[in-house]
Design an enzyme around this catalytic site. Structure first.
Site, PDB file in Angstrom:
ATOM      1  CE  LYS A 257      -3.847  -2.409   2.184  1.00  0.00           C
ATOM      2  NZ  LYS A 257      -3.143  -3.706   2.334  1.00  0.00           N
ATOM      3  CG  ASP A 275       6.228  -4.020   9.520  1.00  0.00           C
ATOM      4  OD1 ASP A 275       5.042  -3.961   9.164  1.00  0.00           O
ATOM      5  OD2 ASP A 275       6.752  -5.040   9.999  1.00  0.00           O
ATOM      6  CG  ASP A 321      -2.944  -3.434   5.822  1.00  0.00           C
ATOM      7  OD1 ASP A 321      -3.979  -4.004   6.193  1.00  0.00           O
ATOM      8  OD2 ASP A 321      -2.252  -3.845   4.872  1.00  0.00           O
ATOM      9  CB  CYS A 374      -6.881  -8.965   4.774  1.00  0.00           C
ATOM     10  SG  CYS A 374      -5.569  -9.662   5.784  1.00  0.00           S
TER      11      CYS A 374
END
Length: 441
Positions: A257, A275, A321, A374
């Site tokens: 993304k 991250d 995310d 997701c």
């Protein structure tokens, strides 16, 4: 390799998968990583044989809940040998005599069936894979623990969604707007013999009807395309990252993304891929270079890190995310439905709440926080938003229809409701959730 040798290798792979992925005491590693190690240690297995062995094993993994049910019904434990035998008889439609012949006791083949295994073959032969007597879990091929949440979400369409989660996923690509547009990317692929069609919702997406190796193509090597599910593309679209903005991809992973948002920014402004995994960020660096992204930086989030505190209230867009159960990707990762457990959901919901709180502090007044998973489970999606908004009065939802109308004029949103909610059965994408929240000025 002979068919028997392939079967023996598949049985060995299934045993390793059970030990490392699915058993209660297993490390629960992703099955593709385990399989990669398995074949790396057996380099004598050629490419064609490797594919055949993988198809054997992955067929069992995809149907494991049903195969376990059939074996339990005849009083047999699900050993790798019996699972492969049941797969041949119930799924592949192999005749009993032919299935038994695979266990030929040859030097490279599996040992011959013993008496109990032959009785199992006789009991399974001619049966239908889906039996009316099955539990809902086995019939729908879904773990027991997710059924209440999925039934609450999908209602009468649950069976359709369960079937879609079993189907083979298409391969979606995203045209890299920093180097090309969708039409030119499609033409470049076609010149290499790779046919594609535009995705129905994403203005950047191309769809291939089945998975095929595209990473060796000139279009991929030249950075014209990225592999990215259409649903994931739509999350980047709704982030609405514009040229000149400061953007944080707070759980960037391998930066899929980040790449998409850098393209909508036209390489102008600054985007930070964050991250907690150094290897993932290293992989992101390679992808960023290939795509021609030069407005991105990477930051490794670590305990005691003061990076977020120093940048509080300074980002126009912050995308979370979030780590999740990944239930929306089970058609691509069938092993995950066997590896994921109820306790994982509880841990992830708590982690998502914690991450949301930290990420929200980065958003400037007038900026937006984008939360995505997701997952198909309400606990990780709508309920997570309700919990966050109940404690974070400084944020207000931005309705999906308002966002979509501005970004994709002339097209209705993919779904109804205030949030983006996608599923394989309804939209043909992986299962995704996306909520956009705005901090008032």
């Amino acid at each position: 390799m002979t068919p028997s040798a392939r079967a023996a290798a598949a049985i060995a792979l299934l045993a390793v998968l059970e030990e490392q992925c699915f058993a209660p005491e297993a490390r629960r590693r992703p099955a593709d990583a385990v399989a990669s190690d398995f074949f790396r240690a057996r380099r004598f297995i050629g490419g064609g044989d490797r594919r055949a062995v993988s198809e054997f094993a992955w067929g069992v993994v995809r149907q494991r809940l049903r195969l376990d049910w059939h074996l339990a019904r005849i009083g047999m434990a699900p050993t790798p040998r019996l699972l492969l035998l049941a797969q041949m008889l119930l799924v592949d439609g192999v005749a009993r005599q032919a299935a038994e012949a695979v266990f030929d006791g040859s030097h490279y083949g599996p040992p011959a069936l013993d008496a109990a295994e032959r009785r199992a073959a006789a009991a399974l032969a001619g049966r239908a894979l889906v039996d009316p007597a099955m539990s809902d879990s086995a019939r729908l091929n879904l773990p027991d623990w997710v059924l209440p949440a999925l039934a609450a979400r999908f209602g009468k369409t649950l069976a359709r969604e369960a079937a879609a989660l079993e189907s083979e996923a298409p391969l979606d690509l995203r045209a890299n707007l920093l180097r090309t547009d969708r039409a030119a990317a499609a033409a470049a692929l076609a010149a290499e013999g790779i046919a594609s069609t535009p995705t129905p919702f994403s203005p950047w997406g191309l769809r291939l009807p089945a998975r095929r190796p595209v990473t060796g193509s000139a279009a991929y090597k030249g950075g014209l395309i990225e592999v990215q599910d259409e649903g994931s593309q739509l999350i980047a679209l709704l982030a609405d990252a514009r040229p000149g903005m400061r953007v944080a991809d707070y759980c960037a992973g391998a930066a899929g993304k980040t790449l998409a948002m850098a393209a909508t920014m036209g390489n102008r402004g600054r985007i930070t891929a964050c991250d907690t995994s150094a290897p993932r960020l290293e992989g992101a660096a390679r992808r960023l270079r290939r795509a021609g992204v030069d407005n991105a930086e990477r930051h490794l989030l670590a305990s005691g890190d003061r990076w977020a505190k120093r940048r509080a209230g300074s980002f126009d867009r912050v995308l979370v995310d979030a780590p999740c159960t990944g239930t929306g990707t089970w058609r691509r990762n069938p092993d995950a439905r066997l590896r994921t457990r109820p306790e994982d959901l509880a841990e992830l919901v708590a982690l998502q709440h914690e991450i949301l709180g930290k990420a929200a502090e980065l958003v400037r007044p007038g900026g937006r926080l984008i939360y995505a998973t997701c997952s198909l489970l309400p606990q990780e999606n709508e309920e997570q938003m309700e919990r966050f908004l109940a404690r974070s009065t400084g944020f207000a939802p931005v309705p999906l229809e308002r966002l979509w109308t501005a970004l994709v004029p002339g097209m209705a949103p993919p779904c109804a409701g205030p949030w983006l909610t996608l599923s394989p059965g309804a939209q043909g994408t992986d299962g995704f959730f996306c909520a956009v929240l705005e901090r008032p000025t």
